[in-house]
Design a protein around this motif. Structure first.
Motif, short mmCIF file in Angstrom:
data_model
loop_
_atom_site.label_atom_id
_atom_site.label_comp_id
_atom_site.label_asym_id
_atom_site.label_seq_id
_atom_site.Cartn_x
_atom_site.Cartn_y
_atom_site.Cartn_z
N CYS A 10 5.32 38.42 48.68
CA CYS A 10 6.51 38.32 47.77
C CYS A 10 7.60 38.29 48.80
O CYS A 10 8.56 37.55 48.54
N VAL A 13 7.75 34.51 49.47
CA VAL A 13 8.31 33.92 48.25
C VAL A 13 9.92 33.95 48.35
O VAL A 13 10.51 33.18 48.38
N ARG A 21 5.92 26.40 54.52
CA ARG A 21 5.64 25.87 53.13
C ARG A 21 5.31 24.35 53.09
O ARG A 21 5.74 23.54 53.94
N GLU A 24 6.14 23.39 46.75
CA GLU A 24 6.68 24.33 45.61
C GLU A 24 7.32 24.07 44.44
O GLU A 24 7.75 22.57 44.42
N GLU A 26 8.69 25.53 40.24
CA GLU A 26 9.30 26.55 39.63
C GLU A 26 8.46 27.81 39.46
O GLU A 26 8.99 29.04 39.40
N ARG A 27 7.16 27.77 39.35
CA ARG A 27 6.28 28.64 39.59
C ARG A 27 5.36 29.10 40.59
O ARG A 27 4.78 30.41 40.70
N THR A 28 5.28 28.19 41.49
CA THR A 28 4.33 28.65 42.83
C THR A 28 4.88 27.95 43.95
O THR A 28 5.81 27.22 44.14
N ILE A 29 4.20 28.59 45.22
CA ILE A 29 4.59 28.16 46.25
C ILE A 29 3.06 27.89 47.14
O ILE A 29 2.22 28.67 46.93
N ARG A 47 5.18 32.50 42.26
CA ARG A 47 6.56 33.11 42.60
C ARG A 47 6.58 34.79 42.11
O ARG A 47 7.08 35.49 42.89
N GLU A 48 6.06 34.79 40.92
CA GLU A 48 6.05 36.48 40.44
C GLU A 48 4.75 37.13 40.88
O GLU A 48 3.87 36.67 40.81
N ASP A 60 1.25 31.56 34.98
CA ASP A 60 1.14 31.70 36.36
C ASP A 60 -0.23 31.15 37.02
O ASP A 60 -0.44 30.35 37.86
#
Length: 137
Positions: A10, A13, A21, A24, A26-29, A47-48, A60
């Motif tokens: 987290c 992120v 990195r 990336e 909108e949902r992942t890295i 990301r969450e 996700d």
């Protein structure tokens, strides 16, 4: 976006801890693993925050799978990997050490030194059938 203030991933992120990195959305890295098994070993995280495979949101999970596929193609194309392992560890007994869902993208090369602990061997057919019966209920 849900985050755990004590979670290493987290913090990555959020940008509070540096990471290399490589992708990336909108949902992942996706970022490089600092303890790589092979050249190009990277991690894909949502990301969450979700502790593991059993708690990650389906959206996700799907996003991480898409990103892992993109990264598998990249390590094959750009690093010349001969194959790729995708690995998820769910729970301490399965070698999970960071409790934020993640997928390892591990490039494999002919004759690389990485040995996974499982060696396929014939199983007990009755036990396989019994487990299948339970799973099919």
């Amino acid at each position: 976006m849900a985050a755990d203030p004590d979670c290493l991933f987290c913090k990555i992120v959020a940008g509070d801890i540096p990471a290399t990195r490589v992708y990336e959305d909108e949902r992942t890295i996706a970022f490089m693993d600092i303890n790589p098994g092979t050249r190009g070993h990277l991690l894909v995280v949502p990301r969450e925050h979700a502790v593991d495979l059993l708690s990650v949101a389906p959206e996700d999970l799907a996003a991480c799978t898409r990103t892992a596929q993109i990264m598998a193609a990249r390590v094959s194309d750009k690093l010349g990997a001969d194959g790729v392992n995708l690995l998820n560890s769910c729970g301490a007994a399965a070698w999970q050490t960071v409790f934020h869902f993640h997928v390892h993208v591990i490039p494999r090369y002919v004759n690389d030194p990485l040995q996974l602990p499982w060696q396929p061997a014939p199983g007990d057919r009755d036990e396989i059938a019994a487990a299948a019966a339970r799973l099919s209920e």
